[in-house]
Design a protein around this motif. Sequence first.
Motif, PDB file in Angstrom:
ATOM      1  N   MET A   1      -6.004 -25.698  94.799  1.00  0.00           N
ATOM      2  CA  MET A   1      -7.508 -25.342  94.548  1.00  0.00           C
ATOM      3  C   MET A   1      -6.969 -25.590  92.871  1.00  0.00           C
ATOM      4  O   MET A   1      -6.174 -24.826  91.743  1.00  0.00           O
ATOM      5  CB  MET A   1      -7.681 -23.549  94.244  1.00  0.00           C
ATOM      6  CG  MET A   1      -9.900 -24.049  94.759  1.00  0.00           C
ATOM      7  SD  MET A   1      -9.593 -22.316  95.265  1.00  0.00           S
ATOM      8  CE  MET A   1      -9.513 -20.583  94.163  1.00  0.00           C
ATOM      9  N   ASN A   2      -7.620 -26.267  91.881  1.00  0.00           N
ATOM     10  CA  ASN A   2      -6.972 -26.499  90.589  1.00  0.00           C
ATOM     11  C   ASN A   2      -8.561 -25.419  90.021  1.00  0.00           C
ATOM     12  O   ASN A   2      -9.228 -25.677  89.982  1.00  0.00           O
ATOM     13  CB  ASN A   2      -7.487 -27.755  89.907  1.00  0.00           C
ATOM     14  CG  ASN A   2      -6.009 -28.793  90.761  1.00  0.00           C
ATOM     15  OD1 ASN A   2      -5.285 -27.941  90.407  1.00  0.00           O
ATOM     16  ND2 ASN A   2      -6.654 -30.064  90.857  1.00  0.00           N
ATOM     17  N   GLU A   3      -7.591 -25.565  88.166  1.00  0.00           N
ATOM     18  CA  GLU A   3      -8.427 -24.965  87.467  1.00  0.00           C
ATOM     19  C   GLU A   3      -9.393 -25.891  86.899  1.00  0.00           C
ATOM     20  O   GLU A   3      -9.226 -26.760  86.646  1.00  0.00           O
ATOM     21  CB  GLU A   3      -7.736 -23.721  86.439  1.00  0.00           C
ATOM     22  CG  GLU A   3      -7.344 -22.549  86.992  1.00  0.00           C
ATOM     23  CD  GLU A   3      -6.389 -21.418  85.788  1.00  0.00           C
ATOM     24  OE1 GLU A   3      -7.294 -21.395  84.799  1.00  0.00           O
ATOM     25  OE2 GLU A   3      -5.661 -20.864  86.551  1.00  0.00           O
ATOM     26  N   GLY A 150       1.696 -17.339  94.346  1.00  0.00           N
ATOM     27  CA  GLY A 150      -0.271 -17.487  94.955  1.00  0.00           C
ATOM     28  C   GLY A 150       0.359 -18.642  94.800  1.00  0.00           C
ATOM     29  O   GLY A 150       1.765 -19.585  94.751  1.00  0.00           O
ATOM     30  N   SER A 151      -1.142 -19.160  95.693  1.00  0.00           N
ATOM     31  CA  SER A 151      -1.276 -20.635  96.392  1.00  0.00           C
ATOM     32  C   SER A 151      -0.863 -21.716  95.591  1.00  0.00           C
ATOM     33  O   SER A 151      -0.766 -22.957  95.686  1.00  0.00           O
ATOM     34  CB  SER A 151      -2.979 -20.537  96.871  1.00  0.00           C
ATOM     35  OG  SER A 151      -3.601 -20.482  95.734  1.00  0.00           O
ATOM     36  N   HIS A 152      -1.098 -21.472  94.251  1.00  0.00           N
ATOM     37  CA  HIS A 152      -0.778 -23.043  93.914  1.00  0.00           C
ATOM     38  C   HIS A 152       0.767 -23.699  93.543  1.00  0.00           C
ATOM     39  O   HIS A 152       1.607 -24.924  92.737  1.00  0.00           O
ATOM     40  CB  HIS A 152      -1.414 -23.271  92.103  1.00  0.00           C
ATOM     41  CG  HIS A 152      -1.224 -22.232  91.352  1.00  0.00           C
ATOM     42  ND1 HIS A 152      -1.580 -21.385  91.822  1.00  0.00           N
ATOM     43  CD2 HIS A 152      -0.914 -22.846  89.892  1.00  0.00           C
ATOM     44  CE1 HIS A 152      -0.915 -20.249  90.543  1.00  0.00           C
ATOM     45  NE2 HIS A 152      -1.323 -21.206  89.071  1.00  0.00           N
ATOM     46  N   ILE A 153       1.199 -22.140  93.626  1.00  0.00           N
ATOM     47  CA  ILE A 153       2.425 -22.468  93.159  1.00  0.00           C
ATOM     48  C   ILE A 153       4.290 -22.397  94.235  1.00  0.00           C
ATOM     49  O   ILE A 153       3.866 -21.590  95.201  1.00  0.00           O
ATOM     50  CB  ILE A 153       3.472 -21.601  91.658  1.00  0.00           C
ATOM     51  CG1 ILE A 153       2.173 -21.628  90.773  1.00  0.00           C
ATOM     52  CG2 ILE A 153       4.837 -21.786  92.064  1.00  0.00           C
ATOM     53  CD1 ILE A 153       2.926 -20.998  89.666  1.00  0.00           C
ATOM     54  N   ILE A 306       4.223 -34.057  89.680  1.00  0.00           N
ATOM     55  CA  ILE A 306       3.746 -34.308  87.725  1.00  0.00           C
ATOM     56  C   ILE A 306       3.121 -35.522  88.763  1.00  0.00           C
ATOM     57  O   ILE A 306       2.274 -36.060  87.922  1.00  0.00           O
ATOM     58  CB  ILE A 306       4.994 -34.693  87.806  1.00  0.00           C
ATOM     59  CG1 ILE A 306       5.508 -32.902  87.032  1.00  0.00           C
ATOM     60  CG2 ILE A 306       4.779 -35.264  86.295  1.00  0.00           C
ATOM     61  CD1 ILE A 306       6.650 -33.033  86.447  1.00  0.00           C
ATOM     62  N   ASP A 307       3.739 -36.476  89.145  1.00  0.00           N
ATOM     63  CA  ASP A 307       3.511 -37.527  89.576  1.00  0.00           C
ATOM     64  C   ASP A 307       2.090 -37.877  90.479  1.00  0.00           C
ATOM     65  O   ASP A 307       1.183 -38.919  89.987  1.00  0.00           O
ATOM     66  CB  ASP A 307       4.429 -38.737  90.704  1.00  0.00           C
ATOM     67  CG  ASP A 307       5.556 -39.316  89.391  1.00  0.00           C
ATOM     68  OD1 ASP A 307       5.645 -39.035  88.498  1.00  0.00           O
ATOM     69  OD2 ASP A 307       6.668 -39.337  90.067  1.00  0.00           O
ATOM     70  N   GLN A 308       1.749 -37.137  91.685  1.00  0.00           N
ATOM     71  CA  GLN A 308       0.746 -36.980  92.281  1.00  0.00           C
ATOM     72  C   GLN A 308       0.480 -35.927  92.345  1.00  0.00           C
ATOM     73  O   GLN A 308      -0.239 -35.106  93.177  1.00  0.00           O
ATOM     74  CB  GLN A 308       0.840 -37.796  93.472  1.00  0.00           C
ATOM     75  CG  GLN A 308       1.669 -38.798  93.758  1.00  0.00           C
ATOM     76  CD  GLN A 308       2.185 -39.139  94.811  1.00  0.00           C
ATOM     77  OE1 GLN A 308       3.261 -38.550  95.738  1.00  0.00           O
ATOM     78  NE2 GLN A 308       1.912 -40.461  95.802  1.00  0.00           N
ATOM     79  N   PRO A 309      -0.214 -35.031  91.187  1.00  0.00           N
ATOM     80  CA  PRO A 309      -1.075 -34.132  91.588  1.00  0.00           C
ATOM     81  C   PRO A 309      -2.152 -33.144  92.158  1.00  0.00           C
ATOM     82  O   PRO A 309      -2.257 -32.453  92.743  1.00  0.00           O
ATOM     83  CB  PRO A 309      -1.626 -33.422  89.712  1.00  0.00           C
ATOM     84  CG  PRO A 309      -1.903 -35.159  88.942  1.00  0.00           C
ATOM     85  CD  PRO A 309      -1.332 -35.734  89.844  1.00  0.00           C
TER      86      PRO A 309
END
Lengths: 335, 335
Positions: A1-3, A150-153, A306-309
């Motif tokens: 989930m991106n901000e 958390g989920s994104h890190i 970084i290459d494939q967000p």
Amino acid sequence: MNEVKHTLKDVAEKAGVSLTTVSRVINKRGYFSKATEARIFAAMKELNYYPNSVARSLSGKKTKLIGVILTNTHNPFNAELLEKIETELFNREYKTIIANSLDNPQKERSYISLLQSNQVDGLITASHNTIINDYHQLTLPVVSFDRYFGSHIPTVSSDNFLGGQTAAKVLLEGGARRLLLFSGEISDTNPTSDRMNGFMDICLKRKIVPEIQGVPSDATSNFRKMLIHQAITQHHPDGIMCTDDATALLVMRELKQLNLRIPSDVQVVGYDGSDFILQTFPELSTIVQPLDDLAKTMVNLLLNKIDQPDVLQERQYIFPITFHRGTTTKFIDTE
Amino acid sequence: MNEVKHTLKDVAEKAGVSLTTVSRVINKRGYFSKATEARIFAAMKELNYYPNSVARSLSGKKTKLIGVILTNTHNPFNAELLEKIETELFNREYKTIIANSLDNPQKERSYISLLQSNQVDGLITASHNTIINDYHQLTLPVVSFDRYFGSHIPTVSSDNFLGGQTAAKVLLEGGARRLLLFSGEISDTNPTSDRMNGFMDICLKRKIVPEIQGVPSDATSNFRKMLIHQAITQHHPDGIMCTDDATALLVMRELKQLNLRIPSDVQVVGYDGSDFILQTFPELSTIVQPLDDLAKTMVNLLLNKIDQPDVLQERQYIFPITFHRGTTTKFIDTE
């Protein structure tokens, strides 16, 4: 989930100024008042909008710099972890900015904001400060060592629970019954607290209640020594686990000064197993973290991110530990 | 004495192309052939012309990044030096790029060129590779730790000669006569060789010829241990100086394994005196370098050089050492 990623236009709307004015302020060109500048900075902060990183991500241009946040580099484990991360990054044509938080939340916060706003493509953090919110706000790719965010890190760590279990088993099978744990951290939210949890798990199964003494890593050496001295003279342990080898070396010194023999009077188990400790103090029985695997995995995960967000990553990468048999414990067969 | 700074025009002339073409290639805009690009890069290399740093110095814009080149961070002294340099730089609003050469000249060279061409305002180098020419070509401000480069790069170090003298005096006054020196470096051009020179100076005045064994820091631990084992069993020393504490710890292990008692059979003196060693092995007698002063001086010199390039600086800044009295030597009064 991106901000949601905000744009320059959002900043202009929020601040109630024109796009041109925002551009002037960001690029520090042409005329604008201090008040306008302050309003625009406030809007940027509120929207978590960092001009340079956004401009860079729009242009696709990379800095080829990675920030590495550690608590310190004087602990041998951290020093070796840094060296291995730096070498991996160099092999992938990235350079390493080192940021030691020294357990100072303000220094860590200041580094995060500096690194985010203008210079790095990603962050590896192995620091232990409780400024988790700052990391949550980051739009940069981040990989963590030994700490939950958390989920994104994603979190990379060794199997801290198994490490704690193994240490307890070794001490118990060597005949220890009065157990003492020196822990660098007493907290529920960090994976390193699993060293304590694993240790407790085995103890309680054997109906033994160990003593636990925190030895904060940000305290001075003398303060740490005092805590160690007091805990040993108060509890008279016959088995001690330390959640890092540097503390284990201080404990061994203290035992010697108290004329207690290792391992016949008191057994000692450490944690980390850096090359320096294994080469210089092979007598210390310790739980060994796989440094090479940890460093390589963190670099791989970060550069992939970084290459494939958009590629999904696991939340946790937990590596097996091994037990190094020294002469500070009595028995070795823990299986 | 500064080198001539070349301009874009010199590059264009050298390559036999127009200024516009050079600009296109550097900025990777518009059309140009691979052959033209190669010719321009060759001319830039020959003239030692680095586009970004020059553009930056023209525009006066700073990156606020400093490169720190070390041999490694796993040696406790280096790890602490890095931590102190990084903290000093942070206090002055600079960030630190860490570059470990790992005694690999190619890695060091590649770092120098990367750092020069695009990202740092200055360099602190404490590496020991023999690629001095690369440093001479640098147009960046550089400060060196423990290494001579020439007139335009100041060298900061502790008083290595006095340190070597002190170690020899301590061993001799403790009654040692068969002296052995383990040196990380056997070279005439580095200040660290003054540790050996100071040691020899005292020995020869007392008509004693010590044995000298090189223990290269880039060798594996096992190779270093083998060299130490062979030298001890061959020369039967009763006094040993090591030019760094990490080697001294390996020597102490080896003596233990050979059932030789410290200090009654063999005395040992180390060099460096990092906080980690002083806290964890206060029994090791060692020559202590003033880490705080060294780190602060290097940062001050470098930032002064960046801010005021034309102010003359000394060529050498030599700090006094102190002797830490442990229990690995017999007597203490060396004055």
